[in-house]
Design a protein around this motif. Structure first.
Motif, PDB file in Angstrom:
ATOM      1  N   ASP A 189     -38.057 -82.190 -28.239  1.00 26.60           N
ATOM      2  CA  ASP A 189     -38.784 -82.256 -29.506  1.00 26.60           C
ATOM      3  C   ASP A 189     -40.206 -82.770 -29.297  1.00 26.60           C
ATOM      4  O   ASP A 189     -41.162 -82.271 -29.902  1.00 26.60           O
ATOM      5  CB  ASP A 189     -38.043 -83.150 -30.498  1.00 26.60           C
ATOM      6  CG  ASP A 189     -36.736 -82.532 -30.979  1.00 26.60           C
ATOM      7  OD1 ASP A 189     -36.650 -81.294 -31.033  1.00 26.60           O
ATOM      8  OD2 ASP A 189     -35.803 -83.303 -31.288  1.00 26.60           O
TER       9      ASP A 189
ATOM     10  N   ALA B 264     -43.828 -80.816 -30.106  1.00 31.67           N
ATOM     11  CA  ALA B 264     -44.789 -81.388 -31.045  1.00 31.67           C
ATOM     12  C   ALA B 264     -46.116 -81.752 -30.395  1.00 31.67           C
ATOM     13  O   ALA B 264     -47.138 -81.874 -31.091  1.00 31.67           O
ATOM     14  CB  ALA B 264     -44.184 -82.639 -31.686  1.00 31.67           C
TER      15      ALA B 264
ATOM     16  N   PRO C 255     -48.543 -80.282 -28.603  1.00 30.75           N
ATOM     17  CA  PRO C 255     -49.791 -79.521 -28.764  1.00 30.75           C
ATOM     18  C   PRO C 255     -50.510 -79.772 -30.084  1.00 30.75           C
ATOM     19  O   PRO C 255     -51.705 -79.482 -30.194  1.00 30.75           O
ATOM     20  CB  PRO C 255     -49.327 -78.064 -28.653  1.00 30.75           C
ATOM     21  CG  PRO C 255     -48.115 -78.128 -27.774  1.00 30.75           C
ATOM     22  CD  PRO C 255     -47.426 -79.392 -28.214  1.00 30.75           C
ATOM     23  N   ASP C 256     -49.818 -80.322 -31.080  1.00 26.27           N
ATOM     24  CA  ASP C 256     -50.476 -80.611 -32.364  1.00 26.27           C
ATOM     25  C   ASP C 256     -51.475 -81.759 -32.253  1.00 26.27           C
ATOM     26  O   ASP C 256     -52.398 -81.858 -33.080  1.00 26.27           O
ATOM     27  CB  ASP C 256     -49.433 -80.950 -33.424  1.00 26.27           C
ATOM     28  CG  ASP C 256     -48.593 -79.753 -33.832  1.00 26.27           C
ATOM     29  OD1 ASP C 256     -49.054 -78.617 -33.619  1.00 26.27           O
ATOM     30  OD2 ASP C 256     -47.477 -79.969 -34.340  1.00 26.27           O
ATOM     31  N   HIS C 257     -51.293 -82.621 -31.243  1.00 29.38           N
ATOM     32  CA  HIS C 257     -52.193 -83.771 -31.139  1.00 29.38           C
ATOM     33  C   HIS C 257     -52.604 -84.090 -29.700  1.00 29.38           C
ATOM     34  O   HIS C 257     -53.399 -85.006 -29.478  1.00 29.38           O
ATOM     35  CB  HIS C 257     -51.538 -85.015 -31.748  1.00 29.38           C
ATOM     36  CG  HIS C 257     -50.279 -85.433 -31.036  1.00 29.38           C
ATOM     37  ND1 HIS C 257     -49.042 -84.935 -31.346  1.00 29.38           N
ATOM     38  CD2 HIS C 257     -50.078 -86.303 -30.013  1.00 29.38           C
ATOM     39  CE1 HIS C 257     -48.132 -85.473 -30.569  1.00 29.38           C
ATOM     40  NE2 HIS C 257     -48.737 -86.319 -29.742  1.00 29.38           N
TER      41      HIS C 257
ATOM     42  N   GLY D  47     -48.421 -73.399 -27.882  1.00 29.08           N
ATOM     43  CA  GLY D  47     -49.443 -74.434 -27.802  1.00 29.08           C
ATOM     44  C   GLY D  47     -49.703 -74.944 -26.402  1.00 29.08           C
ATOM     45  O   GLY D  47     -50.705 -75.629 -26.170  1.00 29.08           O
TER      46      GLY D  47
END
Length: 282
Positions: A160, A164, A166-168, A196
């Motif tokens: 998980d 997630a 690549p979003d930050h 991502g």
């Protein structure tokens, strides 16, 4: 703590009467085509080196759903470390014949297990041979050690967290570029990459002799991908082996990075996870 050691530095440490404390050499010979490297090890290894079986000692195949090379438990790694003769306070040098691509798995696991001084032999076994240092044959069986694995020394991402990131932050896929693009997939059930993720093939971090590129070159390469000091960075590969090599290369460049051990082998086996294709992160 240094990441690399040169062949001449290692030879000096292994010489009789060396003043630098005990140095243990671990031989992590492994490839996808020949995962059992024990025969090559017995045919010629650095004097005193102990063979490490990557598939049975650096992974736990009883773990289901965590990729092709799930991390071993603390207890099983402790058993392996003691078989290798390790004691707290030793300097450990890990070596392979693959440009450190398999030895890095041992480097990362030992660092994750809290072992302080672990080095990769720069240039691997090829550099040792090229320098004219001796090899010995047969098998080394050391006296048992008493070291204990205590995980937490290196950052780890679960599936998980990898999805997630690549979003930050920056998620690096270090497989060959054609596997990243989804043009071929010789091993895992689906082709492509984690949406991502950015392509950063392992081969781009090594020179023609299997040595890591200079730190400033690595730093510039990674900066182009956004992997800079202070950023949230992680790496994955097919099954968590060469991903550890990327963590080492990033450390040489001055960038701290996590490892997603399950890597593409875990992600692609989960039908609920999307796969991106093509040359862009997606």
């Amino acid at each position: 703590m240094p990441i690399l050691i040169t062949v001449d530095e290692l030879a000096s440490r292994l010489a009789p009467g060396a003043p630098d404390g005990r140095t243990v050499v671990l031989d992590v010979r492994w490839t996808l085509a020949q995962p059992d490297g024990s025969g090559a090890y017995r045919n010629g290894h650095i004097p005193g080196a102990v063979y490490v079986d990557l598939d049975t000692e650096l992974a736990d195949h009883d773990v289901v759903g965590a990729g092709r090379h799930p991390l071993p438990s603390e207890a099983s790694l402790t058993t392996a470390m003691r078989r290798w003769g390790l004691h707290d306070g030793d300097t450990v040098v890990v070596v392979d014949d693959l440009g450190n691509q398999s030895a890095a798995r041992a480097w990362w696991l030992l660092r994750h297990a809290g072992f302080g001084d672990v080095r990769l032999l720069d240039g691997a076994l090829g550099a040792w041979r090229a320098a004219g240092h001796p090899l010995e044959t047969g098998e080394v069986v050391p006296e048992p050690g008493d070291a204990t694995a205590r995980y937490g020394g290196m950052p780890v991402l679960d599936i998980d967290g990898a999805g997630a990131l690549p979003d930050h932050g920056v998620l690096l896929d270090v497989r060959a570029a054609e596997r990243y693009r989804g043009e071929v997939e010789p091993i895992d059930p689906r082709a492509g990459h984690i949406p991502g993720a950015r392509s950063a093939p392992t081969a781009t971090t090594l020179d023609a002799d299997g040595r890591f590129l200079p730190a400033e070159v690595l730093r510039a390469q990674y900066a182009e991908l956004g992997a800079v000091p202070g950023a949230d960075v992680a790496a994955y590969c097919g099954s968590g082996v060469t991903g550890a090599h990327a963590v080492a290369a990033l450390a040489i460049a001055g960038v701290d990075a996590a490892l997603f051990p399950g890597s593409w082998s875990q992600w692609s086996n989960d039908a609920s996870r999307p796969a991106a294709t093509g040359g862009e992160p997606g």
